[in-house]
Design a protein around this motif. Structure first.
Motif, mmCIF file in Angstrom:
data_model
loop_
_atom_site.group_PDB
_atom_site.id
_atom_site.type_symbol
_atom_site.label_atom_id
_atom_site.label_comp_id
_atom_site.label_asym_id
_atom_site.label_seq_id
_atom_site.Cartn_x
_atom_site.Cartn_y
_atom_site.Cartn_z
ATOM 1 N N SER A 107 0.838 -1.199 0.000
ATOM 2 C CA SER A 107 0.000 0.000 0.000
ATOM 3 C C SER A 107 0.874 1.251 0.000
ATOM 4 O O SER A 107 0.505 2.282 -0.536
ATOM 5 N N PRO A 158 -6.378 2.782 8.151
ATOM 6 C CA PRO A 158 -6.152 1.491 7.495
ATOM 7 C C PRO A 158 -6.574 0.271 8.324
ATOM 8 O O PRO A 158 -6.890 -0.760 7.767
ATOM 9 N N ARG A 210 -5.984 8.626 10.569
ATOM 10 C CA ARG A 210 -5.172 8.884 9.371
ATOM 11 C C ARG A 210 -5.403 10.311 8.879
ATOM 12 O O ARG A 210 -6.539 10.718 8.632
ATOM 13 N N ASP A 266 -0.345 8.009 9.626
ATOM 14 C CA ASP A 266 -1.173 7.198 10.518
ATOM 15 C C ASP A 266 -0.683 7.419 11.941
ATOM 16 O O ASP A 266 0.407 6.976 12.312
#
Ligand code: GDP
Length: 485
Positions: free
Chosen positions: A20, A76, A109, A132
């Motif tokens: 990612s 996430p 985030r 994050d």
């Protein structure tokens, strides 16, 4: 050693993170500190200042006008509670009251779109970084040494600590109960619960304002979260059985098993699933509280910080070391609540905190990790002034003390602005620490009251309103400035 399942899980998480990362660069920022160090306030202020273009002259991407857009996005990790940013900010701004503190792990985030600093890259694309933010209690890090300790070692150490001079009042009831118990007697749930509650009450009392001791695992006894009342959290240290292991199905045998369950169900998953994935870390330290509580508390804070910092650079051969595939490369140790002191004392506060962590930084292998120390207030609740007192020119701080706070004989009503001379921190930090023989001169306490959060300030452009702070921008520059170039 890690188990095969641990390793597979970590390999999988890392692969997912890296994949990612290719499409969406991310920075996982850990925010920790012992309870009430200021984690919730720090994250709320950081996010508010970035979302609302706060006054951050030392944070280069913002100061040079390169930040194009900042916004919150879906985090996430679906299984981690979200950091309740909106609630915390509403409380700070609308009610001018402090938000509820960190009780467990949470995540948020924040994504920043920015123009690259070099003209060359600017021609091609706009940069984008997702930050994050992972908020977790520092107490949880104090559990790491338990991984390598069996129940007998944990018990011996905890009981020895409870018997330290000065702890009679807080540890007395637990020790007395322990004296009445036969660990080889048949397991009895009410007895286990009573013992566990007494142990937990002692750990909690150790953290109270006037005692301010910090080095007492297990961490989840102070911050149980949703595991409260589960067997994995219902145990206590016990004296050894007189001859050999505890009898089968005895209190000792069951609590020993529960202690092992605590390590497997609680401690290891936190390090494996969350801690092992951090890139950068800020460690918040409320040194003023410890200084006011006296040299015992200062020494205790030093030990706790050293244990916490050890987690950031574990030996490669250790359980945690073998888990880490990425390493934290920047660590910021921030003395919080600097707005309780006049600017003239900020350097001294920094020197004290530097001294607090010096030993730990020297001992651990910090090569490859850049470590800085600053004095900061994520939210500045006071302003500075000078007043004349009997011919002396005194540096004071001015703010609205919270209702019920007291200094001397005076109790505040929560509405009146008041000037307070907080006192000076000692020039030489050594005087706050105990010498080898356990002696220390007790410093004059800082005149410390809790202030209400401030009103918003106008920023330089005069259009936006932002939360005032002290050196939050320096913290941001160190923690993420290089990733926004
Ligand atoms: P946490 O347990 O680490 O999440 O701690 P909090 O962020 O909830 O902070 C605990 C308390 O410390 C708050 O309720 C405030 O009273 C105080 N505090 C934290 N940060 C600041 C700050 O920057 N300035 C001032 N004046 N007080 C602060």
């Amino acid at each position: 050693m890690t188990s095969f399942a641990d390793e597979a899980r970590i390999a999988f998480d890392n692969l997912a993170d890296r994949t990612s990362d290719l499409f969406n660069p991310t920075l996982r920022l850990g925010v920790t500190g012992l309870s009430r160090a200021g984690k919730t306030v720090f994250i709320s202020a950081l996010v508010h200042n970035l979302l609302h273009a706060g006054r951050l002259p030392l944070f280069s991407p913002q100061a040079s006008g390169r930040i194009a857009r900042t916004y919150l996005e879906e985090q996430p990790d679906d299984a981690v509670p979200r950091f309740q940013y909106e609630d915390h900010i509403a409380r700070l701004l609308d009610e001018r009251d402090w938000p509820n503190s960190t009780r467990a792990i949470s995540e948020l985030r924040l994504t920043v779109e920015f123009e690259s600093a070099s003209g060359w890259s600017r021609m091609f694309s706009r940069g984008r970084l997702s930050i994050d933010i992972v908020d977790y209690p520092g107490e949880w890090l104090l559990d790491l040494p338990l991984i390598g300790k069996d129940f007998a070692a944990f018990s011996a150490e905890s009981i020895q600590r409870a018997k330290l001079p000065g702890r009679e009042a807080i540890a007395g009831p637990f020790l007395q109960l322990l004296g009445e118990i036969d660990p080889n007697a048949a397991m009895d749930e009410p007895t286990a619960q009573k013992l566990s509650r007494a142990f937990s009450a002692y750990l909690t009392a150790a953290r109270a304002d006037n005692t301010a001791l910090s080095t007492l695992p297990p961490g989840r006894f102070l911050m149980p979260g949703d595991l409260e009342g589960s067997p994995a959290l219902t145990f206590a240290p016990l004296p050894p059985a007189t001859d050999g292991p505890y009898a089968k199905n005895s209190l000792g045998a069951v609590l020993d098993r529960r202690y092992e369950a605590y390590k497997t169900i609680v401690v290891k998953p936190f390090f494996r699933d969350h801690f092992a994935r951090l890139d950068r870390q800020i460690l918040l330290v409320d040194a003023l509280q410890a200084i006011n509580a006296g040299p015992e508390a200062v020494r205790d804070l030093e030990i706790a910080l050293s244990d916490i910092l050890r987690c950031f650079r574990p030996g490669r051969a250790s359980w945690l070391g073998s888990l880490l595939t990425r390493r934290i490369d920047r660590i910021l140790v921030a003395a919080t609540k600097a707005d309780h002191l006049h600017r003239e004392s900020h350097r001294r506060l920094e020197a004290i905190v530097r001294r607090l962590v010096e030993g730990a930084v020297k001992r651990a292998d910090f090569s490859g990790a850049d470590t800085q120390v600053i004095a900061m207030a994520a939210v500045r609740a006071t302003r500075e002034a000078r007043i004349e007192d009997n011919g002396d020119d005194l540096p004071v701080i001015v703010g609205v003390p919270q209702a019920g706070e007291r200094i001397g004989g005076e109790t505040f009503d929560g509405r009146t602005e008041t000037a307070i001379f907080p006192g000076d921190l000692p020039k030489d930090p050594t005087s706050l620490f105990m010498d080898m023989d356990g002696h220390a001169t007790r410093a004059d306490p800082i005149r410390f009251v809790r202030f209400r959060p401030p009103k918003l300030e106008r920023t330089q452009d005069g259009l936006t309103l932002s939360l005032p702070h002290i050196r939050l921008d320096r913290a941001l520059e160190f923690l993420m400035g290089d990733r926004l170039r």
